[in-house]
Design a protein around this motif. Sequence first.
Motif, PDB file in Angstrom:
ATOM      1  N   UNK A  45      -0.784  69.040   6.853  1.00 24.73           N
ATOM      2  CA  UNK A  45      -1.571  69.039   5.629  1.00 24.73           C
ATOM      3  C   UNK A  45      -2.413  67.780   5.552  1.00 24.73           C
ATOM      4  N   UNK A  46      -2.976  67.502   4.371  1.00 22.65           N
ATOM      5  CA  UNK A  46      -3.821  66.314   4.227  1.00 22.65           C
ATOM      6  C   UNK A  46      -3.036  65.031   4.433  1.00 22.65           C
ATOM      7  N   UNK A 106       1.547  71.373   3.278  1.00 26.97           N
ATOM      8  CA  UNK A 106       0.904  72.286   2.336  1.00 26.97           C
ATOM      9  C   UNK A 106       1.814  73.421   1.882  1.00 26.97           C
ATOM     10  N   UNK A 107       2.729  73.844   2.736  1.00 28.39           N
ATOM     11  CA  UNK A 107       3.593  74.976   2.415  1.00 28.39           C
ATOM     12  C   UNK A 107       4.791  74.529   1.579  1.00 28.39           C
ATOM     13  N   UNK A 108       5.466  73.476   2.001  1.00 31.53           N
ATOM     14  CA  UNK A 108       6.669  73.022   1.299  1.00 31.53           C
ATOM     15  C   UNK A 108       6.358  72.180   0.067  1.00 31.53           C
ATOM     16  N   UNK A 109       5.204  71.501   0.073  1.00 31.99           N
ATOM     17  CA  UNK A 109       4.909  70.577  -1.016  1.00 31.99           C
ATOM     18  C   UNK A 109       5.647  69.263  -0.866  1.00 31.99           C
ATOM     19  N   UNK A 110       6.012  68.928   0.368  1.00 36.63           N
ATOM     20  CA  UNK A 110       6.744  67.680   0.608  1.00 36.63           C
ATOM     21  C   UNK A 110       5.783  66.571   1.021  1.00 36.63           C
ATOM     22  N   UNK A 162      -0.096  73.328  -1.262  1.00 34.16           N
ATOM     23  CA  UNK A 162      -1.513  73.642  -1.047  1.00 34.16           C
ATOM     24  C   UNK A 162      -2.447  72.538  -1.553  1.00 34.16           C
ATOM     25  N   UNK A 163      -1.947  71.301  -1.547  1.00 35.66           N
ATOM     26  CA  UNK A 163      -2.813  70.158  -1.879  1.00 35.66           C
ATOM     27  C   UNK A 163      -3.994  70.128  -0.920  1.00 35.66           C
ATOM     28  N   UNK A 164      -5.172  69.767  -1.417  1.00 36.29           N
ATOM     29  CA  UNK A 164      -6.390  69.875  -0.626  1.00 36.29           C
ATOM     30  C   UNK A 164      -6.811  68.564   0.027  1.00 36.29           C
ATOM     31  N   UNK A 165      -6.451  67.429  -0.584  1.00 37.20           N
ATOM     32  CA  UNK A 165      -6.863  66.129  -0.025  1.00 37.20           C
ATOM     33  C   UNK A 165      -6.014  65.055  -0.684  1.00 37.20           C
ATOM     34  N   UNK A 166      -5.776  63.951   0.022  1.00 39.17           N
ATOM     35  CA  UNK A 166      -5.023  62.854  -0.581  1.00 39.17           C
ATOM     36  C   UNK A 166      -5.699  61.520  -0.271  1.00 39.17           C
ATOM     37  N   UNK A 167      -5.400  60.541  -1.105  1.00 45.61           N
ATOM     38  CA  UNK A 167      -5.847  59.167  -0.904  1.00 45.61           C
ATOM     39  C   UNK A 167      -4.661  58.256  -1.174  1.00 45.61           C
ATOM     40  N   UNK A 168      -4.694  57.069  -0.588  1.00 40.05           N
ATOM     41  CA  UNK A 168      -3.603  56.115  -0.754  1.00 40.05           C
ATOM     42  C   UNK A 168      -4.167  54.754  -1.126  1.00 40.05           C
ATOM     43  N   UNK A 169      -3.484  54.064  -2.039  1.00 40.06           N
ATOM     44  CA  UNK A 169      -3.911  52.726  -2.424  1.00 40.06           C
ATOM     45  C   UNK A 169      -3.092  52.206  -3.581  1.00 40.06           C
ATOM     46  N   UNK A 228      -0.124  51.242  -3.745  1.00 38.95           N
ATOM     47  CA  UNK A 228       1.244  51.756  -3.798  1.00 38.95           C
ATOM     48  C   UNK A 228       1.355  53.178  -4.320  1.00 38.95           C
ATOM     49  N   UNK A 229       0.212  53.873  -4.483  1.00 37.03           N
ATOM     50  CA  UNK A 229       0.202  55.235  -5.012  1.00 37.03           C
ATOM     51  C   UNK A 229      -0.425  56.196  -4.004  1.00 37.03           C
ATOM     52  N   UNK A 230       0.098  57.417  -3.990  1.00 35.61           N
ATOM     53  CA  UNK A 230      -0.529  58.518  -3.282  1.00 35.61           C
ATOM     54  C   UNK A 230      -1.141  59.428  -4.332  1.00 35.61           C
ATOM     55  N   UNK A 231      -2.429  59.717  -4.181  1.00 30.72           N
ATOM     56  CA  UNK A 231      -3.154  60.539  -5.148  1.00 30.72           C
ATOM     57  C   UNK A 231      -3.602  61.806  -4.444  1.00 30.72           C
ATOM     58  N   UNK A 232      -3.152  62.963  -4.922  1.00 30.83           N
ATOM     59  CA  UNK A 232      -3.408  64.238  -4.248  1.00 30.83           C
ATOM     60  C   UNK A 232      -4.235  65.151  -5.131  1.00 30.83           C
ATOM     61  N   UNK A 233      -5.230  65.795  -4.522  1.00 25.70           N
ATOM     62  CA  UNK A 233      -6.010  66.817  -5.209  1.00 25.70           C
ATOM     63  C   UNK A 233      -5.243  68.128  -5.095  1.00 25.70           C
ATOM     64  N   UNK A 234      -4.903  68.725  -6.226  1.00 25.33           N
ATOM     65  CA  UNK A 234      -4.101  69.941  -6.221  1.00 25.33           C
ATOM     66  C   UNK A 234      -4.921  71.141  -5.777  1.00 25.33           C
ATOM     67  N   UNK A 235      -4.254  72.266  -5.611  1.00 22.67           N
ATOM     68  CA  UNK A 235      -4.918  73.508  -5.220  1.00 22.67           C
ATOM     69  C   UNK A 235      -6.056  73.838  -6.187  1.00 22.67           C
ATOM     70  N   UNK A 236      -7.200  74.187  -5.653  1.00 27.94           N
ATOM     71  CA  UNK A 236      -8.398  74.540  -6.415  1.00 27.94           C
ATOM     72  C   UNK A 236      -8.944  73.367  -7.232  1.00 27.94           C
TER      73      UNK A 236
END
Length: 384
Positions: free
Chosen positions: A283-284, A298-302, A324-331, A333-341
């Motif tokens: 996944x991303x 993307x499948x498990x959400x882990x 099904x997260x579409x993209x992630x960024x890190x900075x 100390x946080x992981x920021x994920x764009x959710x499905x759609x």
Amino acid sequence: METNPQCRNRTANDSFDDTDENGTLLPGLPDDLAQRCVSSLSPSLLFSVCHPWRRFLYSPSCPPFFSLYALLSPLQNPTPRDPGQVVPQNTVEFFSFDPISSSWTPLPSPPQDPPLHLLHRHPSFLSRNLPIQSLTVSNHLVLIAATTHRLFPALSSPLIFHPESSSWFYGPQISTPRRWCATGSVGGVLYMASGVGSLYKGDVARSLEQWELNKKRENWRWESKAQLKDGRFSREAVEAVGYRGKLCMVNVKGNAVKEGAVYDVGLDKWEDMPQGMVAGWNGPAAAMDEDVIYVIDEVKGSLSKYDGERDCWVEVTELGQLKRAEQIAAGGGKICAVSEKGERIIVVDVGDKPARVWEVAPPRGMEVVAVHVLPRMISMGKTS
């Protein structure tokens, strides 16, 4: 990035201890000494105590806190007069989210010379969004590849936003403007690998080029580096993740069978990706300070991080929101994920155990295309 998990919109009407409204940070101390004292406090405290402290928080004198920068797309595009016609305009807007005031602010408009046409949807491809490739390099937001309404490469030069000056500018001319490439950065150097121009060309699909953003502008140029062995990385727009002096990438997104490649920046040499790394890259992915790679299955959400010594992925948390997260960024100390759609941004504080999680909703009527973590704009925020 310090964030309020409740994402409540604080306003100027919030209660303050307004014992001193004349602008003095700490009564009895000169400004320079007072600034040194209060700058060590958390941004949320500076925002909440009094108006002078809030004004200092958003001033150039205060070290900037991390914020979210997002590429957003309207949920409804303008309807053309003729069926199949594409309106030649941007379908992407740029916003920043202040985690302290929990508010979205539009970025200044990008330059319109040449006109900017970044297409996220096309009526001929209803089931698939067109990629708009962006990344962060040395505290800059960089757009490097996208598609026009005529399905041509949209950017002949990188488009860069600098939060500290709240300004846009273009980088050096790209030798072959392209789409569906691999983009990433290592040590302040931007890399662009493979891709497809107006037509497929084998030498472009195997190419790797670099640009050093931190050089003086008169020395800006793209430099060719060691080629890939084939053009398999031109199939999709993928992230090339900077990790401990190397650039790591896979040629297909998601849980499909894929091929991995690693570029050693110091040796200017391509290597095979370790088996454990490619096996768990489902996944991303993004790197925290170019030291730890995180990936979402993307499948498990882990959410997992890579252990280079054991060549395996170690699970951090598993969340239904991350499926099904579409993209992630890190900075920060946080992981920021764009959710499905692109319905929301999920923020995971990987420094907490167990990991703390909250969500950020985009502005009404918008969906998230991509998210990044950068220092706040100097002019950003509510100071009243």
